[in-house]
Design an enzyme around this catalytic site. Structure first.
Site, PDB file in Angstrom:
ATOM      1  N   ARG A 210       9.609  -2.747  -8.018  1.00  0.00           N
ATOM      2  CA  ARG A 210       9.741  -1.331  -8.338  1.00  0.00           C
ATOM      3  C   ARG A 210       9.177  -1.132  -9.735  1.00  0.00           C
ATOM      4  O   ARG A 210       9.349  -1.992 -10.609  1.00  0.00           O
ATOM      5  CB  ARG A 210      11.210  -0.869  -8.273  1.00  0.00           C
ATOM      6  N   GLU A 239       4.850   6.566 -10.856  1.00  0.00           N
ATOM      7  CA  GLU A 239       3.785   6.801  -9.877  1.00  0.00           C
ATOM      8  C   GLU A 239       4.081   8.038  -9.031  1.00  0.00           C
ATOM      9  O   GLU A 239       5.245   8.356  -8.784  1.00  0.00           O
ATOM     10  CB  GLU A 239       3.597   5.567  -8.984  1.00  0.00           C
ATOM     11  N   HIS A 256       0.445   0.634  -4.940  1.00  0.00           N
ATOM     12  CA  HIS A 256       1.698   0.399  -4.217  1.00  0.00           C
ATOM     13  C   HIS A 256       1.432   0.095  -2.738  1.00  0.00           C
ATOM     14  O   HIS A 256       2.022   0.694  -1.843  1.00  0.00           O
ATOM     15  CB  HIS A 256       2.630   1.614  -4.351  1.00  0.00           C
ATOM     16  N   GLY A 259       2.845  -4.243   0.382  1.00  0.00           N
ATOM     17  CA  GLY A 259       3.473  -4.468   1.679  1.00  0.00           C
ATOM     18  C   GLY A 259       2.751  -3.830   2.841  1.00  0.00           C
ATOM     19  O   GLY A 259       3.305  -3.777   3.951  1.00  0.00           O
TER      20      GLY A 259
END
Length: 341
Positions: A210, A239, A256, A259
Site C-alpha cells: 500500500r 494515487e 498499481h 497483481g
C-alpha cells in the site's frame, strides 16, 4: 432461480462478471466514478475494487446489505461503519499473491544483471503474498529474512527477524503488509526516515503493498543520499496523483498493477461471486474461463526473467504520462502468471 427481487451493482472494471449474476437478479454495471449514493440506494449488494470507497458517504440510507471487494486490501471499506449498519463485507485474500510475487522478483531481476542466488531478501509481512515471495526467493538461492511480528507472536518458533535485522542485512527489502494506522503493528509510514537511516547495504526497496506503508519524502531523501540503492514502486501515496519526485527517482515505477495477472483477476472475481452467493443463498456460480493452476512451490531464475520485466513497457508508459495512471491501470493487458516449478 430467475428474476428474483435482488439487485446487484458491479464495478465495470471487475472482469469475468458480465452475464454471471443476471439469472439471479438485476445487474447494474458502473464505472468507479459513477458509483454514487443515488445509484446504490436500491441495490442489495455491490462488487467493487479499491477505487470505490464504501462507507457512510456512499451507503448511508441505501438498502445494501453486502459489499464484496475483488481485492486483497480492504482499506477502501469502512468496516466498522458497515458492521454497525448491518452490511456484511467480504474480500479476496490471496487472489493475486502469485502475480505480486512475480512482479517483485521480476523487478529485482530486471535491476540486477548478475545471478539472484546469494542476495539477501528481506520480506516484511509474510502473509499470502510475502509467503510466496519468500518461498520463491529460497528456490532461487537467495537468503530470505522474514519479518512479521503478529505471526511471530501468534506462532512463536525460530526463523523470524526484526525490521532492524532486515535493515542491517538485506540487499532487497520488499513490503507486503496491510495498511494500518494504530496498534503495536501499525504500518503507516513503516518505512520512514528512521528506517531509511538504519539501512546498511544500499538495498533495493520494493513497495507493492500500500502506498502509505512508505513515507514518500523520506524515500526520496534516502534515494538522493544513497541510503537506498534503488526503488521499485507499484503502490503510491495519494494515487492516482503520484509524487513526481518519486516517479523521477524510482528505478521501477508502475501504476498499481503488480497483481494484474489474468489468473489473479479470475480468482478475485470468483471469490467475490462465491461470497455473494453464500450471503444470499444462491447456487454455486462458476465464472467463465479456466480455473488457475496451483501456484508452483519453486521457480527458476530463467523463468522469472522471461516471465515479466517492468522496464520493457510498464515503467516507460507511466513515466511518459503520469496523468494516465488510471487509464494505464484500467486498460492493463493482464499478463500470465509465473508457472515454472
Amino acid at each position: 432461480m430467475e428474476n428474483t427481487h435482488l439487485k446487484f451493482l458491479v464495478e465495470s472494471k471487475v472482469p469475468f462478471l458480465r452475464g454471471v449474476l443476471e439469472p439471479y437478479g438485476a445487474v447494474d454495471y458502473a464505472d468507479p466514478e459513477d458509483i454514487t449514493p443515488g445509484r446504490v440506494r436500491d441495490v442489495d449488494a455491490m462488487i467493487v475494487r479499491t477505487r470505490t470507497h464504501a462507507g457512510e458517504a456512499l451507503l448511508g440510507g441505501s438498502r445494501c446489505s453486502f459489499v464484496a471487494t475483488a481485492t486483497i486490501g480492504t482499506d477502501h471499506i469502512d468496516a466498522p461503519w458497515c458492521a454497525a449498519h448491518g452490511i456484511a463485507v467480504a474480500n479476496a485474500p490471496g487472489c493475486n499473491a502469485p502475480a505480486v510475487a512475480q512482479y517483485v522478483l521480476g523487478s529485482v531481476a530486471a535491476l540486477h544483471p548478475g545471478p539472484l542466488a546469494g542476495l539477501v531478501l528481506g520480506v516484511v509481512g509474510v502473509g499470502h503474498v510475502g509467503s510466496i515471495v519468500a518461498r520463491w526467493g529460497r528456490s532461487l538461492g537467495m537468503r530470505v529474512m522474514e519479518c512479521d511480528p503478529p505471526r511471530e507472536r501468534a506462532e512463536g518458533g525460530d526463523g523470524w527477524c526484526s525490521l532492524a535485522d532486515i535493515a542491517r542485512e538485506a540487499d532487497v527489502i520488499t513490503f507486503h503488509t496491510p495498511l494500518t494506522s494504530s496498534g503495536p503493528d501499525a504500518t503507516f509510514h513503516l518505512a520512514g526516515e528512521e528506517f531509511f537511516a538504519s539501512l546498511r547495504r544500499r538495498p533495493v526497496v520494493v513497495n507493492a503493498a500500500r502506498g502509505a506503508v512508505v513515507d514518500t519524502p523520506a524515500l526520496v531523501a534516502a534515494l538522493d543520499s544513497g541510503l537506498v540503492g534503488a526503488a521499485v514502486i507499484d503502490c503510491w501515496e495519494g494515487e492516482p496523483a503520484i509524487s513526481p519526485e518519486l516517479l523521477q527517482r524510482a528505478a521501477v515505477a508502475t501504476p498499481h498493477i503488480a497483481g494484474y495477472s489474468r489468473e489473479g483477476k479470475w480468482r478475485a472475481s470468483q471469490m467475490a461471486v462465491d461470497a455473494v452467493a453464500a450471503h444470499f443463498g444462491l447456487p454455486h456460480i462458476v465464472l467463465p474461463g479456466d480455473a488457475p493452476a496451483p501456484t508452483p512451490d519453486a521457480v527458476t531464475e530463467a523463468a522469472v526473467r522471461a516471465s515479466y520485466n517492468p522496464l520493457e513497457a510498464d515503467t516507460p508508459a507511466l513515466r511518459s504520462d503520469p496523468s494516465a495512471f488510471e487509464r494505464l491501470r484500467n486498460g492493463y493487458a493482464l499478463r500470465a502468471e509465473l508457472r515454472e516449478g
